[in-house]
Write an enzyme that holds these catalytic residues in place. Structure first.
Site, PDB file in Angstrom:
ATOM      1  N   PHE A  12      -2.229   2.517   7.084  1.00 18.66           N
ATOM      2  CA  PHE A  12      -2.834   0.702   7.156  1.00 18.66           C
ATOM      3  C   PHE A  12      -2.899   0.696   8.456  1.00 18.66           C
ATOM      4  O   PHE A  12      -1.408   1.512   8.968  1.00 18.66           O
ATOM      5  CB  PHE A  12      -1.491  -0.261   6.303  1.00 18.66           C
ATOM      6  CG  PHE A  12      -2.242  -1.699   6.672  1.00 18.66           C
ATOM      7  CD1 PHE A  12      -2.973  -1.993   5.969  1.00 18.66           C
ATOM      8  CD2 PHE A  12      -2.190  -2.571   7.568  1.00 18.66           C
ATOM      9  CE1 PHE A  12      -4.105  -3.619   6.207  1.00 18.66           C
ATOM     10  CE2 PHE A  12      -2.498  -3.368   7.990  1.00 18.66           C
ATOM     11  CZ  PHE A  12      -3.427  -4.334   6.890  1.00 18.66           C
ATOM     12  N   ASP A  59       6.811   0.947   3.713  1.00 16.70           N
ATOM     13  CA  ASP A  59       5.795  -0.199   4.362  1.00 16.70           C
ATOM     14  C   ASP A  59       5.746  -0.435   2.586  1.00 16.70           C
ATOM     15  O   ASP A  59       5.276  -0.173   1.551  1.00 16.70           O
ATOM     16  CB  ASP A  59       4.765  -0.363   4.895  1.00 16.70           C
ATOM     17  CG  ASP A  59       4.294  -1.648   5.207  1.00 16.70           C
ATOM     18  OD1 ASP A  59       4.304  -2.209   4.448  1.00 16.70           O
ATOM     19  OD2 ASP A  59       3.569  -1.699   6.225  1.00 16.70           O
ATOM     20  N   TYR A  71       1.888 -12.612   2.317  1.00 16.24           N
ATOM     21  CA  TYR A  71       1.230 -13.332   1.633  1.00 16.24           C
ATOM     22  C   TYR A  71      -0.203 -12.363   1.428  1.00 16.24           C
ATOM     23  O   TYR A  71      -0.643 -13.086   0.052  1.00 16.24           O
ATOM     24  CB  TYR A  71       0.211 -13.528   2.925  1.00 16.24           C
ATOM     25  CG  TYR A  71      -0.753 -12.838   3.928  1.00 16.24           C
ATOM     26  CD1 TYR A  71      -1.172 -12.115   3.325  1.00 16.24           C
ATOM     27  CD2 TYR A  71       0.600 -12.133   4.805  1.00 16.24           C
ATOM     28  CE1 TYR A  71      -1.757 -10.501   4.127  1.00 16.24           C
ATOM     29  CE2 TYR A  71       0.071 -11.086   6.535  1.00 16.24           C
ATOM     30  CZ  TYR A  71      -0.839 -10.703   5.633  1.00 16.24           C
ATOM     31  OH  TYR A  71      -1.409  -9.103   6.241  1.00 16.24           O
ATOM     32  N   LYS A  72       0.634 -11.323  -0.057  1.00 17.72           N
ATOM     33  CA  LYS A  72      -0.425 -10.421  -0.493  1.00 17.72           C
ATOM     34  C   LYS A  72       0.224 -10.995  -1.997  1.00 17.72           C
ATOM     35  O   LYS A  72       0.055 -11.619  -2.060  1.00 17.72           O
ATOM     36  CB  LYS A  72      -0.261  -8.647  -0.394  1.00 17.72           C
ATOM     37  CG  LYS A  72      -1.127  -8.986   0.513  1.00 17.72           C
ATOM     38  CD  LYS A  72      -0.874  -7.261   1.621  1.00 17.72           C
ATOM     39  CE  LYS A  72      -1.317  -7.214   2.344  1.00 17.72           C
ATOM     40  NZ  LYS A  72      -0.940  -6.599   3.224  1.00 17.72           N
ATOM     41  N   ARG A  92     -12.442  -2.726  -3.630  1.00 18.63           N
ATOM     42  CA  ARG A  92     -11.254  -2.476  -4.057  1.00 18.63           C
ATOM     43  C   ARG A  92     -10.931  -4.208  -4.982  1.00 18.63           C
ATOM     44  O   ARG A  92     -11.732  -5.389  -4.894  1.00 18.63           O
ATOM     45  CB  ARG A  92     -10.152  -3.001  -2.845  1.00 18.63           C
ATOM     46  CG  ARG A  92      -9.855  -1.644  -1.872  1.00 18.63           C
ATOM     47  CD  ARG A  92      -8.440  -1.813  -1.027  1.00 18.63           C
ATOM     48  NE  ARG A  92      -8.804  -3.558  -0.878  1.00 18.63           N
ATOM     49  CZ  ARG A  92      -7.320  -4.043   0.536  1.00 18.63           C
ATOM     50  NH1 ARG A  92      -6.765  -2.674  -0.139  1.00 18.63           N
ATOM     51  NH2 ARG A  92      -7.627  -5.487   0.532  1.00 18.63           N
TER      52      ARG A  92
HETATM   53  C1  LIG Z   1      -1.177  -5.886   4.430  1.00 19.35           C
HETATM   54  C2  LIG Z   1      -0.492  -5.243   5.212  1.00 19.35           C
HETATM   55  C3  LIG Z   1       0.508  -5.314   6.628  1.00 19.35           C
HETATM   56  C4  LIG Z   1       0.354  -6.728   7.289  1.00 19.35           C
HETATM   57  O1  LIG Z   1       0.846  -6.604   8.063  1.00 19.35           O
HETATM   58  P1  LIG Z   1       0.795  -8.207   9.353  1.00 19.35           P
HETATM   59  O2  LIG Z   1       1.150  -7.632  10.222  1.00 19.35           O
HETATM   60  O3  LIG Z   1       2.114  -8.831   8.212  1.00 19.35           O
HETATM   61  O4  LIG Z   1      -0.338  -8.815   9.128  1.00 19.35           O
HETATM   62  C5  LIG Z   1       1.190  -3.849   6.929  1.00 19.35           C
HETATM   63  N1  LIG Z   1       0.541  -3.405   6.677  1.00 19.35           N
HETATM   64  C6  LIG Z   1       0.404  -3.040   5.122  1.00 19.35           C
HETATM   65  C7  LIG Z   1       0.629  -1.264   4.438  1.00 19.35           C
HETATM   66  C8  LIG Z   1      -0.572  -3.364   4.556  1.00 19.35           C
HETATM   67  O5  LIG Z   1      -0.957  -3.893   3.644  1.00 19.35           O
END
Ligand SMILES: *Cc1c(COP(=O)(O)O)cnc(C)c1O
Length: 404
Positions: free
Chosen positions: A124, A195, A220-221, A367
């Site tokens: 990510f 993560d 938020y997921k 997705r």
């Molecule tokens: C959604 C997600 C994030 C989100 O990061 P924010 O800084 O909270 O927006 C980070 N890493 C991964 C792998 C994600 O899927």
């Protein structure tokens, strides 16, 4: 389970009563809870209470009287059982990105004699960007190495101080064997930061069993904490007294209200607080997390995978032009599935027009996510039917246009 009839699967689902606890816009089947969880029905009332009673009436006394001060550790303790952590190892704060910016330097300081941070190609983006920023902004001998997924274990050398991986890949939904990878890194003396953004609330995670060093995850997921909800971080108890928060703000001080001239870290994970917690956002996150209070993650993870399997089996059988780009039915997988098609973007718009919300990731990826609390088997079967109908319509149109 022998039956594949979604009505029977719903009848046997121990989590069948959860979907009605979420707001569902009319006509929509929401398969994007892996990107932004839907609204729990009780969240607006909870927020109204925090605003009108706690803030409006309680004013500043609510920092203690309404438990605002304790929110980061209280909600962290509620998240802990979902990730196999102990209550005092998890803290809610900031965003995933900012928590990475705190934990990466903290971890590297434990390994001053090493010089490589290793991560996966295609991780990510924010994870990689934050490593780059952390290395740019400090006078460190560390450098970033990015290796293909299949080479990560081979690239673990005595130079690698920190391995940073995303447990469930945000696109392919591939899952790492957390215990095996962590053990391999530890044999090399390497620390591991996981993560869990795409894992928490959808797949089983056992940080304690894996002896993980550090972790971050998203609110938020699958935790349904609302847009931009605070994230969380995990620091194994064994590291807690040795690590330093580079954003050493007053909320992570041992005695914030002593207003001392110099910083002294709080005990435990609390030292990773920096500024004041955003209480309204914490309240929405807590309302989402509370829905997991009675959920066994093994049950939830099994359901998420079964929902994804059902969707994949139907879609791949009836729309073979969509190519599976995630682990197959029956295999270990994150909470979502990925399908590749050269016209993925236009298929997604038609899918949304048909009431099935998923998302598009360039250049060619669709997705669809399967939140175990918010969906029924019937929802998912209906979504698969709508998507295959979209694909059938495209085939008809293509046939018509090529015969003209
Ligand atoms: C959604 C997600 C994030 C989100 O990061 P924010 O800084 O909270 O927006 C980070 N890493 C991964 C792998 C994600 O899927």
């Amino acid at each position: 389970m022998s039956t594949r009839d979604p009505v029977d699967l719903d009848a046997q689902d121990p989590l069948a009563h959860y979907p009605r606890l979420f707001h569902a816009p009319r006509g929509v089947i929401y398969l994007d809870g892996n990107s932004l969880g839907p609204l729990p029905r009780h969240t607006p009332e909870r927020l109204r209470e925090v605003v009108t009673r706690e803030w409006g009436e309680g004013l500043i006394t609510s920092w203690n009287a309404a438990g605002w001060m304790a929110a980061p550790t209280r909600i962290g303790a509620k998240i802990a059982p979902l990730i196999g952590a102990r209550a005092h190892e998890v803290l809610v704060a900031d965003s995933v990105s900012v928590n990475l910016a705190k934990l990466i330097p903290a971890a590297l300081a434990l390994k001053p004699e090493r010089n490589v941070v290793l991560t996966e190609a295609g991780n990510f983006p924010t994870d990689v960007y934050v490593i780059e920023g952390a290395l740019r902004s400090s006078r460190t001998s560390y450098r970033l190495e990015i290796a293909p997924r299949t080479e990560i274990l081979d690239r673990l050398t005595p130079e690698v101080g920190l391995l940073l991986l995303t447990h469930a890949h945000y696109q392919s939904a591939e899952l790492y064997d957390m215990a095996a990878v962590t053990a391999a890194a530890h044999r090399m003396g390497t620390l591991v930061l996981w993560d869990l953004s795409h894992s928490t609330g959808a797949v089983e995670v056992d940080l304690s069993n894996a002896r993980a060093d550090f972790a971050v995850g998203c609110g938020y997921k699958y935790l349904n904490g609302g847009p931009g909800a605070p994230a969380f971080l995990y620091v194994a108890e064994s590291h807690q007294s040795a690590v330093e928060n580079p954003i050493s703000g007053w909320m992570g001080h041992a005695a914030p209200f002593a207003f001392a001239d110099h910083y002294a870290p709080a005990e435990g994970v609390q030292r990773f607080l920096s500024g004041s917690p955003a209480i309204l956002a914490h309240a929405a996150l807590e309302a989402g997390v509370d829905l997991y209070a009675d959920v066994d993650m093994k049950t939830a993870a099994t359901k998420a995978r079964a929902l994804g399997d059902l969707f994949l089996a139907r879609v791949l059988a009836d729309a073979p032009e969509l190519e599976r780009a995630c682990p197959p039915p029956g295999a270990l997988r994150g909470g979502h599935v990925a399908l590749a098609h050269p016209e993925a973007e236009s298929i997604l718009s038609q899918s949304i027009a048909a009431g099935v919300i998923g998302d598009f990731r360039p250049p060619n990826m669709l997705r669809y996510g399967f939140s175990p609390l918010t969906l029924s088997y019937r929802d998912v079967a209906e979504a698969a039917d709508r998507l295959t109908a979209v694909m059938a319509r495209r085939r008809t149109q293509l046939a018509r246009s090529t015969t003209l």
